[in-house]
Design a protein around this motif. Structure first.
Motif, PDB file in Angstrom:
ATOM      1  N   GLU A  74       0.834  -1.208   0.000  1.00 48.04           N
ATOM      2  CA  GLU A  74       0.000   0.000   0.000  1.00 48.04           C
ATOM      3  C   GLU A  74       0.868   1.258   0.000  1.00 48.04           C
ATOM      4  N   LEU A  75       1.937   1.258   0.771  1.00 50.96           N
ATOM      5  CA  LEU A  75       2.831   2.421   0.812  1.00 50.96           C
ATOM      6  C   LEU A  75       3.494   2.655  -0.545  1.00 50.96           C
ATOM      7  N   VAL A  76       3.871   1.587  -1.213  1.00 45.04           N
ATOM      8  CA  VAL A  76       4.479   1.729  -2.541  1.00 45.04           C
ATOM      9  C   VAL A  76       3.472   2.349  -3.503  1.00 45.04           C
ATOM     10  N   HIS A  77       2.234   1.881  -3.453  1.00 48.54           N
ATOM     11  CA  HIS A  77       1.192   2.443  -4.323  1.00 48.54           C
ATOM     12  C   HIS A  77       0.922   3.905  -3.974  1.00 48.54           C
ATOM     13  N   ARG A  78       0.735   4.175  -2.697  1.00 46.43           N
ATOM     14  CA  ARG A  78       0.359   5.517  -2.241  1.00 46.43           C
ATOM     15  C   ARG A  78       1.452   6.553  -2.500  1.00 46.43           C
ATOM     16  N   SER A  79       2.689   6.134  -2.439  1.00 44.20           N
ATOM     17  CA  SER A  79       3.813   7.065  -2.550  1.00 44.20           C
ATOM     18  C   SER A  79       4.059   7.580  -3.962  1.00 44.20           C
ATOM     19  N   GLY A  80       3.481   6.921  -4.944  1.00 38.01           N
ATOM     20  CA  GLY A  80       3.787   7.274  -6.330  1.00 38.01           C
ATOM     21  C   GLY A  80       5.000   6.530  -6.858  1.00 38.01           C
ATOM     22  N   GLY A  81       5.467   5.539  -6.111  1.00 38.24           N
ATOM     23  CA  GLY A  81       6.634   4.778  -6.545  1.00 38.24           C
ATOM     24  C   GLY A  81       6.426   4.080  -7.875  1.00 38.24           C
ATOM     25  N   ILE A  82       5.224   3.585  -8.091  1.00 41.86           N
ATOM     26  CA  ILE A  82       4.938   2.897  -9.356  1.00 41.86           C
ATOM     27  C   ILE A  82       4.887   3.904 -10.499  1.00 41.86           C
ATOM     28  N   ARG A  83       4.283   5.049 -10.261  1.00 42.84           N
ATOM     29  CA  ARG A  83       4.228   6.093 -11.291  1.00 42.84           C
ATOM     30  C   ARG A  83       5.636   6.543 -11.679  1.00 42.84           C
ATOM     31  N   ARG A  84       6.487   6.740 -10.686  1.00 39.54           N
ATOM     32  CA  ARG A  84       7.855   7.182 -10.974  1.00 39.54           C
ATOM     33  C   ARG A  84       8.649   6.094 -11.692  1.00 39.54           C
TER      34      ARG A  84
END
Length: 124
Positions: A74-84
């Motif tokens: 959830e933190l990976v998704h919420r942080s924008g890590g996937i978008r980056r």
């Protein structure tokens, strides 16, 4: 051609890293987020760590709490890590195609460009 291969390889790896967070276990053929569960710091996780210090604590605990892996995802998704990571994969793919500009237009060059495009289709 070295630069093309390097950039395509980096793009491919980042796409693979992203799929670990965006695809199901059935689609992946392995448990989703398996890299994270093993403690492997992939591109989405590295980006997420820049804005989510709690993620570092969860990883350092080796997911000792029952729901800690789900919380980390959830933190990976919420942080924008996937978008980056998506942006990085696209950037490296674009560079790979630019690296081919030294070649004359041909079926060979077109096939190399299509390899880059095919790799990025999984995240578009």
């Amino acid at each position: 051609m070295y630069a093309y291969g390097r950039n395509l390889g980096l793009s491919f790896q980042v796409v693979d890293d992203m799929l670990d967070f965006t695809q199901s276990a059935e689609q992946l053929g392995k448990p989703a987020a398996s890299d994270l569960a093993k403690g492997n710091l992939t591109a989405p996780v590295i980006f997420a760590l820049q804005s989510e210090p709690e993620l570092r604590e969860i990883i350092d605990s080796e997911f000792s709490d029952t729901d800690s892996l789900a919380a980390a995802i959830e933190l990976v998704h919420r942080s924008g890590g996937i978008r980056r990571a998506h942006e990085l994969a696209r950037e490296k793919g674009d560079l790979a195609i630019q690296n081919l500009q030294c070649l004359p237009r041909s079926d060979f060059r077109s096939a190399l460009e299509k390899m880059v495009e095919y790799n990025l289709e999984g995240i578009e």
